[in-house]
Motif scaffolding. Structure first.
Motif, PDB file in Angstrom:
ATOM      1  N   ILE A   7       2.216  12.561   0.812  1.00 45.39           N
ATOM      2  CA  ILE A   7       2.119  11.328   1.593  1.00 45.39           C
ATOM      3  C   ILE A   7       2.691  11.601   2.981  1.00 45.39           C
ATOM      4  O   ILE A   7       3.797  12.116   3.113  1.00 45.39           O
TER       5      ILE A   7
ATOM      6  N   GLU B 253       0.505   4.195  -2.921  1.00 40.95           N
ATOM      7  CA  GLU B 253       0.403   5.629  -2.612  1.00 40.95           C
ATOM      8  C   GLU B 253       1.478   6.416  -3.362  1.00 40.95           C
ATOM      9  O   GLU B 253       1.222   7.508  -3.880  1.00 40.95           O
TER      10      GLU B 253
ATOM     11  N   ILE C  33       1.228   5.514   7.404  1.00 34.68           N
ATOM     12  CA  ILE C  33       1.066   4.298   6.607  1.00 34.68           C
ATOM     13  C   ILE C  33       1.071   3.118   7.568  1.00 34.68           C
ATOM     14  O   ILE C  33       2.069   2.866   8.246  1.00 34.68           O
TER      15      ILE C  33
ATOM     16  N   TYR D  75       4.191   9.631   5.637  1.00 34.99           N
ATOM     17  CA  TYR D  75       4.712   8.279   5.848  1.00 34.99           C
ATOM     18  C   TYR D  75       4.477   7.773   7.267  1.00 34.99           C
ATOM     19  O   TYR D  75       4.438   6.564   7.501  1.00 34.99           O
TER      20      TYR D  75
ATOM     21  N   VAL E  29      -0.088   1.923  13.583  1.00 33.38           N
ATOM     22  CA  VAL E  29       0.157   3.146  12.823  1.00 33.38           C
ATOM     23  C   VAL E  29       0.714   4.197  13.774  1.00 33.38           C
ATOM     24  O   VAL E  29       0.368   4.211  14.963  1.00 33.38           O
TER      25      VAL E  29
ATOM     26  N   HIS F 289       0.818  -1.217   0.000  1.00 35.55           N
ATOM     27  CA  HIS F 289       0.000   0.000   0.000  1.00 35.55           C
ATOM     28  C   HIS F 289       0.851   1.267   0.000  1.00 35.55           C
ATOM     29  O   HIS F 289       0.440   2.292  -0.532  1.00 35.55           O
ATOM     30  N   LYS F 290       2.052   1.185   0.559  1.00 37.55           N
ATOM     31  CA  LYS F 290       2.978   2.324   0.471  1.00 37.55           C
ATOM     32  C   LYS F 290       3.391   2.540  -0.984  1.00 37.55           C
ATOM     33  O   LYS F 290       3.416   3.671  -1.487  1.00 37.55           O
TER      34      LYS F 290
ATOM     35  N   VAL G  71      -6.004   5.266  11.429  1.00 37.56           N
ATOM     36  CA  VAL G  71      -5.379   6.081  10.382  1.00 37.56           C
ATOM     37  C   VAL G  71      -6.236   7.314  10.089  1.00 37.56           C
ATOM     38  O   VAL G  71      -5.725   8.437   9.986  1.00 37.56           O
TER      39      VAL G  71
END
Length: 466
Positions: A341, A325, A346, A343, A359, A321-322, A425
């Motif tokens: 983003i 993105e 994530i 970070y 997270v 998923h990183k 998140v």
């Protein structure tokens, strides 16, 4: 020679998402993949197939251990058909990768099968069934990663294996030795432990899932020991040798003694490393660092201004998923937008059962940074939903700023933690306080009530249901 606005090398979750977003934004796009199926490691030999096997093995374990308590009686012996289990896994992979084919056609993205390598910063040679050359105004490198190894281990891919081979074994190991107590080793170790294998985990660090909050590590270790895993932390592997159908692993413990482990299979799961072989990056003016990663700036731009790199091949967590993105970020930058983003937000997930998810900052990181914080923790066993489903292991922990109450980190282990982490998140994306979350109405009975209760414990120092 065909010309493109963007050429993407690699079709994993970073590459194919980048290609789709570029096409959506009006760019003529090509994607280059050396294998015959799209989707990269994640869809073919990583995230998707491992989750398929985790689910199948979980059903089997429930059948032999828990169905009777639920009042479900199965006449006769419950057996594992490993061949069918692996076949179902492959059908899930095939459905998923064919879905990517459909998305490429839908978005009018040209797909090239073959090894892509730079001739210069704007020309890419593709060696497949035929050799082709294309021109690209901009390129995105999304070539991902491959399993790491220790220099003295010879992988025969039969008895001494990586995660790729572990996903398609022809038999259930009698004794699987797993080198590495990280995500990959623990997930695949749990698959085969459920199916009846004896499993020994050998980890160099002083705890498993060492990159996550220490509380999660301690709880997961307890769960694995209860499932009769042999857990050996602070053990440095010194040799791995195969003799016929036996694999002998030697490791040095923290006392300096050499310990010997014998099994019929050894899974080497010591992480992954960036994959750049054959890319000919230097011809395009793209520099790599001493860790084999492609050097990029804050905009994921390489040392060649028209070439970008994303996902496992650059710095940061190796997460699908990183990568996705980052693929979207590069595409939108090329279209003149200003994406961003964070970070820190994530999430990371371990898909064992119970699942582990987190997270934000860990307690260790907050202590090291000298941040004053408060903690709220709530056990899953105190939830009605957990007792109803017999998933009582684990907890949710909320870390909040001691002065402002802003949530700084959320760490959880329990049923459906992989899905629940999204609430944390969202909260942190909008800079919610622990009190904000504690005052949200959560449906009852649900697993997510544990998040509300942990937030309440962080706010008022006391939860309602403990």
């Amino acid at each position: 020679m065909k010309s493109y606005d963007v050429a993407v090398i690699g079709s994993g979750p970073g590459g194919y998402v980048a290609a789709i977003r570029c096409a959506q934004l009006g760019m003529k796009t090509a994607i280059i993949e050396k294998y015959s199926t799209l989707g990269g490691t994640c869809l073919n030999v990583g995230c998707i197939p491992s989750k398929a096997l985790l689910d199948s093995s979980h059903h089997y374990e429930d059948a032999i251990k828990h169905f009777e308590e639920h009042g479900i009686e199965i006449p006769g012996e419950v057996k594992v058909n490993l061949e069918q289990m692996i076949a179902r896994k492959q059908s899930v992979v095939d459905q998923t990768t064919s879905g990517i084919d459909f998305l490429m056609k839908k978005n009018k993205i040209d797909v090239y099968e073959g090894m892509g390598s730079f001739k210069d910063a704007t020309h890419i040679k593709i060696d497949g069934k035929e050799t082709t050359e294309i021109e690209a105004k901009n390129s995105i490198i999304a070539t991902g990663s491959k399993p790491s190894n220790l220099p003295f281990i010879k992988l025969d891919k039969e008895r001494i294996i990586t995660s790729t081979e572990a996903l398609k074994l022809k038999e259930i190991p009698k004794h699987l030795i797993v080198i590495g107590g990280g995500v990959i080793g623990l997930e695949l170790g749990q698959v085969y432990r459920r199916l009846g294998a004896e499993v020994t985990v050998v980890e160099f660090m002083d705890r498993i899932i060492a990159g996550m909050d220490a509380g999660l590590s301690k709880e997961l270790n307890k769960v694995f020991k209860k499932a009769k895993f042999s857990m050996n932390v602070s053990h440095k592997v010194t040799s791995v040798e195969r003799k016929g159908d036996e694999v002998i692993v030697k490791a040095e413990n923290k006392k300096g003694d050499i310990v010997e482990f014998k099994g019929d299979y050894c899974l080497v799961a010591v992480g992954r490393k960036p994959y750049t072989e054959g890319l000919n990056a230097e011809a395009a003016g793209v520099k790599l660092n001493d860790r084999g990663q492609i050097e990029v700036n804050d905009h994921l731009q390489t040392t060649a201004k028209n070439i970008y790199a994303i996902g496992d091949v650059v710095k940061g967590a190796m997460l699908a998923h990183k990568a996705s993105e980052e693929g979207v970020l590069v595409a939108e930058q090329l279209a003149g937008q200003k994406p961003h983003i964070n970070y820190n937000l994530i999430p990371g997930v371990v898909y064992t059962w119970p699942e582990v998810a987190a997270v934000g900052k860990t307690e260790e990181e907050l202590k090291a940074a000298g941040v004053a914080y408060k903690t709220g923790q709530f056990p899953m066993r105190a939830l009605g939903r957990s007792r109803a489903s017999m998933d009582i292991d684990g907890f949710v922990k909320v870390l909040a700023d001691k002065n402002t109450d802003e949530i700084l980190g959320v760490h959880m282990i329990g049923a459906r933690a992989a899905d629940m982490i999204a609430e944390a998140v969202v909260a942190m994306e909008y800079r919610a306080s622990a009190e904000d979350v504690s005052r949200m109405s959560h449906a009852h009975p649900t697993f997510t009530e544990a998040i509300k209760e942990a937030a309440l414990a962080a706010t008022d120092d006391i939860a309602l249901h403990v």
